[in-house]
Motif scaffolding. Structure first.
Motif, PDB file in Angstrom:
ATOM      1  N   LEU A 256      -3.586  22.829 -68.206  1.00 53.43           N
ATOM      2  CA  LEU A 256      -4.434  23.367 -69.271  1.00 53.43           C
ATOM      3  C   LEU A 256      -3.867  23.072 -70.650  1.00 53.43           C
ATOM      4  CD1 LEU A 256      -5.058  26.932 -67.763  1.00 53.43           C
ATOM      5  CD2 LEU A 256      -6.563  24.949 -67.608  1.00 53.43           C
ATOM      6  N   SER A 257      -4.771  22.907 -71.614  1.00 53.18           N
ATOM      7  CA  SER A 257      -4.409  22.919 -73.038  1.00 53.18           C
ATOM      8  C   SER A 257      -5.226  24.012 -73.708  1.00 53.18           C
ATOM      9  CB  SER A 257      -4.706  21.571 -73.697  1.00 53.18           C
ATOM     10  OG  SER A 257      -3.817  20.578 -73.232  1.00 53.18           O
ATOM     11  N   LEU A 258      -4.560  24.864 -74.480  1.00 52.27           N
ATOM     12  CA  LEU A 258      -5.224  25.992 -75.127  1.00 52.27           C
ATOM     13  C   LEU A 258      -5.111  25.876 -76.640  1.00 52.27           C
ATOM     14  CD1 LEU A 258      -4.882  27.089 -72.184  1.00 52.27           C
ATOM     15  CD2 LEU A 258      -4.520  29.354 -73.169  1.00 52.27           C
ATOM     16  N   PHE A 279      -9.552  21.406 -82.759  1.00 53.45           N
ATOM     17  CA  PHE A 279      -8.385  20.795 -83.392  1.00 53.45           C
ATOM     18  C   PHE A 279      -7.098  21.319 -82.766  1.00 53.45           C
ATOM     19  CE2 PHE A 279      -4.970  21.434 -86.506  1.00 53.45           C
ATOM     20  CZ  PHE A 279      -4.661  20.115 -86.784  1.00 53.45           C
ATOM     21  N   ALA A 280      -7.019  22.649 -82.561  1.00 55.83           N
ATOM     22  CA  ALA A 280      -5.822  23.255 -81.977  1.00 55.83           C
ATOM     23  C   ALA A 280      -5.584  22.727 -80.559  1.00 55.83           C
ATOM     24  CB  ALA A 280      -5.948  24.773 -81.967  1.00 55.83           C
ATOM     25  N   VAL A 281      -6.663  22.556 -79.780  1.00 54.30           N
ATOM     26  CA  VAL A 281      -6.534  22.010 -78.423  1.00 54.30           C
ATOM     27  C   VAL A 281      -6.012  20.571 -78.484  1.00 54.30           C
ATOM     28  CG1 VAL A 281      -7.853  21.192 -76.429  1.00 54.30           C
ATOM     29  CG2 VAL A 281      -8.188  23.501 -77.257  1.00 54.30           C
ATOM     30  N   HIS A 286      -1.450  16.660 -77.756  1.00 58.04           N
ATOM     31  CA  HIS A 286      -0.450  15.765 -78.346  1.00 58.04           C
ATOM     32  C   HIS A 286       0.965  16.278 -78.122  1.00 58.04           C
ATOM     33  CE1 HIS A 286      -3.609  14.017 -81.360  1.00 58.04           C
ATOM     34  NE2 HIS A 286      -3.722  13.523 -80.148  1.00 58.04           N
ATOM     35  N   SER A 287       1.079  17.586 -77.907  1.00 61.66           N
ATOM     36  CA  SER A 287       2.400  18.188 -77.701  1.00 61.66           C
ATOM     37  C   SER A 287       2.849  18.115 -76.240  1.00 61.66           C
ATOM     38  CB  SER A 287       2.395  19.651 -78.156  1.00 61.66           C
ATOM     39  OG  SER A 287       2.060  19.744 -79.523  1.00 61.66           O
ATOM     40  N   CYS A 292      -0.056  25.964 -75.780  1.00 62.21           N
ATOM     41  CA  CYS A 292      -1.028  26.695 -76.588  1.00 62.21           C
ATOM     42  C   CYS A 292      -0.696  26.509 -78.064  1.00 62.21           C
ATOM     43  CB  CYS A 292      -1.015  28.181 -76.233  1.00 62.21           C
ATOM     44  SG  CYS A 292      -2.137  29.153 -77.264  1.00 62.21           S
ATOM     45  N   THR A 293      -1.682  26.113 -78.850  1.00 61.39           N
ATOM     46  CA  THR A 293      -1.490  25.910 -80.288  1.00 61.39           C
ATOM     47  C   THR A 293      -2.384  26.874 -81.053  1.00 61.39           C
ATOM     48  OG1 THR A 293      -1.024  23.562 -79.979  1.00 61.39           O
ATOM     49  CG2 THR A 293      -1.640  24.260 -82.202  1.00 61.39           C
TER      50      THR A 293
END
Length: 562
Positions: A256-258, A279-281, A286-287, A292-293
């Motif tokens: 998952l990406s949050l 954008f945060a996802v 990219h991280s 979670c960003t």
């Protein structure tokens, strides 16, 4: 049913048919006498006996599912306040039996002809599992993106009015495409259903989960006090899905990406909040994914600026937004102009002036650099031809070439064609490549450089001293110029820098290279460079990059006075 039919049937029989039609059709009727605060309710959808209800707001409070109650009441208030012409609302109810059903409510205020009171006439439709409404995702039994946006808009208004804050958590299944490819689309649907059910079980009553198109989900956190509460929700999700979910005896791991955004702090516009979440996802992906960003406006500014540059740069040539400035290279002993470097500039209606250091890497990354580079080449060669016709003296005009341009098979033919078109000798054009480009050249590109030199074009190494040049490459090519990077010139008063510069000059002299110092800004730097044996300089001390018309004034004089 008409009055004549009612009279022919009789009151009792009419009442039976009337109630049967309500039951079978899953339709309910309400009448709210707004002047007398009286309610007439006839519906079997909810299963409740609502005998003591006095108005529509009390009715909605009684039947609406707790997560939709505020939205249902707001729809009513918007109609009563004149915001909407008709009363129209879709929401969930929780029946007496504990089932969740979707209802569509339609109504309008009419004057009762007999009693002259204002009466809100309402029809209630059970639309569970029906296409009559657009708020329900059939696969997961969650609310969908359209209904979610309505709820989000209401949540933002409540947060502003009550001085509270809420959050959006955007969830993207990173490996869903891989799961689909490996197991098939039907299996992928089962994964989505199981994921949705598991995810919903992790959330409290204050959170609302929605299914968005594809493999995307969104959580609305209606109220929280500290950001750690939102972070804890995200951490719980990550921890839970570290374990595989079981689908048809297959153990499936979910990555998952949050992304999180806060309202009303980040924005009070629901569509903008979704954009911020996206954008945060993207930042999470990219991280390294499984991250979670939390949306950061400052970080986002650079992202959106880059995105705007990417979109605007496409039409910059057609819109004639690019132009060239020229900076002379000055012979250090005579102050005479020996050559000029063409430098691209960009002025955009939306962005204003954009530095080449900002847009050139973007153009290279997006594949636009060849088109831009070819425009620069033609513009510089055309200008050089015009200057020659005017009788101005200069040995060459230099153009910066990207590694991508150099690798194109048509690069050399393009140069030859342009020189022929504008009637200038090949020796008048100097190709500037960076030290890193020289180091990164393949055998094929080395062959291209040799071909260019053999064809009479000059080659200059730009920004020399910033990398670790292969000395074999310098020895192998009859390069015309070494341009020493500004970072060395800036600290030329330092003895170590003097020693490095003197060594480069000695190397250049032995290999018959012209040595040019870049970024010279002071008389003191000029004097030191002259003592160290530098051939020429380029920098603001003599002349900054200037438009074509202004640089012609310098060319007429032939030298720079200081």
């Amino acid at each position: 049913m008409s009055t004549n039919i009612k009279e022919n049937l009789g009151a009792k029989e009419f009442d039976l048919i009337y109630r049967h039609s309500l039951k079978v059709g899953d339709i309910g009727i309400c009448k709210w006498n707004m002047d007398k605060e009286e309610m007439y309710i006839d519906e079997y959808i909810s299963g409740y006996e609502l005998n003591n209800i006095k108005n529509m707001k009390e009715f909605l409070t009684a039947i609406a599912y707790h997560k939709d109650r505020d939205l249902a009441i707001r729809d009513l208030e918007d109609y009563l306040n004149g915001t909407n012409l008709y009363y129209l609302s879709t929401f969930r109810i929780k029946t007496k039996a504990g089932d969740i059903k979707w209802v569509l409510v339609k109504g309008k205020i009419l004057k009762d002809e007999d009693i002259r009171d204002k009466v809100l006439h309402v029809l209630i439709f059970n639309v569970t599992g029906s296409k009559l409404h657009e708020g329900h995702d059939i696969m997961t039994n969650l609310i969908n993106d359209r209904f979610f946006l309505r709820k989000l808009k209401n949540a933002i208004q409540v947060a502003k009015a009550q001085n509270k804050q809420g959050a959006l958590i955007y969830i993207d299944i990173d490996n869903f495409k891989t799961i689909n490819n490996n197991y098939g689309f039907q299996f992928g649907n089962l994964v989505i259903k199981e994921f949705a059910m598991s995810l919903d079980s992790l959330l409290s009553h204050s959170c609302e989960l929605a299914k968005f198109p594809g493999d995307k989900f969104m959580i609305l956190v209606n109220d929280f006090d500290y950001i750690k509460e939102v972070e804890e929700i995200c951490n719980n999700i990550y921890e839970y899905f570290k374990r595989p979910i079981e689908i048809l005896d297959n153990q499936i791991y979910i990555n998952l990406s949050l992304g999180v955004t806060i309202f009303p702090n980040d924005s009070t516009d629901e569509n903008e909040l979704l954009k911020f979440c996206d954008f945060a996802v993207t930042q999470s992906k990219h991280s390294g994914k499984n991250v979670c960003t939390i949306f950061n406006k400052e970080v986002a500014k650079s992202y959106y600026r880059r995105t705007l540059i990417e979109s605007e740069i496409l039409n910059a040539i057609e819109n004639q937004e690019f132009y060239l400035h020229y900076q002379p290279k000055i012979d250090i002993s005579s102050n005479r102009i020996t050559s000029l470097e063409a430098l691209i500039r960009w002025n955009n209606n939306k962005l204003g002036f954009i530095s080449p250091g900002e847009f050139i890497p973007i153009a290279e990354g997006k594949g636009y650099i060849v088109q831009i580079g070819n425009w620069v080449l033609e513009e510089a060669i055309k200008t050089a031809s015009q200057w020659k016709d005017k009788g101005y003296y200069f040995e060459s005009i230099a153009v910066n070439i990207s590694p991508t341009q150099l690798k194109r098979k048509e690069f050399k033919p393009t140069l030859i064609k342009l020189c022929k078109k504008y009637n200038i000798p090949h020796s008048l054009l100097e190709i500037e490549i960076t030290e890193s480009t020289l180091m990164g050249t393949s055998e094929e590109n080395i062959g291209i450089l040799k071909e260019l030199i053999d064809s009479g074009f000059k080659i200059a190494i730009d920004d020399f001293g910033t990398g670790y040049s292969n000395l074999i490459s310098l020895i192998e090519f009859p390069i015309s110029t070494l341009k020493i990077d500004k970072s060395i010139v800036d600290n030329i008063e330092c003895e170590k820098n003097k020693l490095v510069f003197k060594s480069i000059v000695t190397l250049g002299r032995n290999l018959k290279f012209e040595i040019i110092a870049e970024g010279v800004e002071t008389k003191k730097q000029l004097d030191i460079l002259a003592k160290l044996g530098c051939d020429g300089i380029q920098g603001y001390y003599f002349c900054k990059p200037l438009p074509k018309e202004e640089i012609e004034g310098w060319l007429e004089k032939g030298k720079c006075d200081k």
